[in-house]
Design an enzyme around this catalytic site. Structure first.
Site: not given
Ligand code: GLN
Length: 174
Positions: A79, A169, A171
């Site tokens: 992410c 995710h 994890e």
């Molecule tokens: N929306 C976040 C970003 O742009 C990422 C979201 C996340 O890591 N769960 O950094």
């Protein structure tokens, strides 16, 4: 295996728990000195990429980490971590590490209602639950990037050299 988890902001506790379940020797990276002990893998957790990127610079962690990543240190990112690694961010001139030849779009599923779980193939395995939390989308990849999972036809996990990166995710699943 020694895993350093970036612990300046975001969901680093979940990332640490994941690597402990895998039997790794886990430590937190919060300041430059934490890197002195050496690491076999860098884990970049979810969170807010703009905040993480700024903290990395303020704490003097950015350059030593970039040097290690570009030197081939294995990286496992989810992410926000993927956004930090991406070579390009859609409609945004910001580039953080720029070490992974993909383009990402931040908050691609909407900001508020953009969290959901789906199931799909991951790395050849069917029916793997995938949790997306205000996730980015990967909108372009260089031809030598291996795609490990997709959602609605777009890559959601990729591998390139020593970097493995997810928009969802892992994890929370494994
Ligand atoms: N929306 C976040 C970003 O742009 C990422 C979201 C996340 O890591 N769960 O950094």
């Amino acid at each position: 295996m020694k895993v350093g988890v970036l612990a300046v902001q975001g969901a680093f506790a979940e990332m640490e728990a994941y690597w402990r379940r895998k039997g790794a020797d886990v430590f937190e990276i919060r300041q430059r000195g934490d890197l002195e002990q050496g690491l076999d893998l860098l884990a970049l957790p979810g969170g807010e990429s703009t905040v993480q990127g700024k903290l990395l610079k303020d704490l003097g962690l950015f350059d030593p980490l970039k040097e290690r990543i570009d030197g081939g240190l294995p990286v496992f990112a989810t992410c926000a971590g993927l956004i930090l690694l991406a070579e390009r961010i859609e409609r945004d001139p910001t580039v953080w590490f720029g070490s992974l030849p993909v383009t990402v779009q931040r908050n691609a599923y909407g900001r508020q209602l953009g969290s959901f779980v789906t199931r799909g193939f991951f790395d050849g395995q069917p029916n793997v639950p995938m949790t997306f939390i205000r996730a980015p989308a990967i909108t372009a990849v260089s031809p030598d990037v291996e795609i490990l999972s997709t959602h609605l036809g777009r890559p959601t996990a990729v591998r390139w050299h020593a970097i493995t990166a997810f928009t969802w995710h892992p994890e929370l699943t494994f």
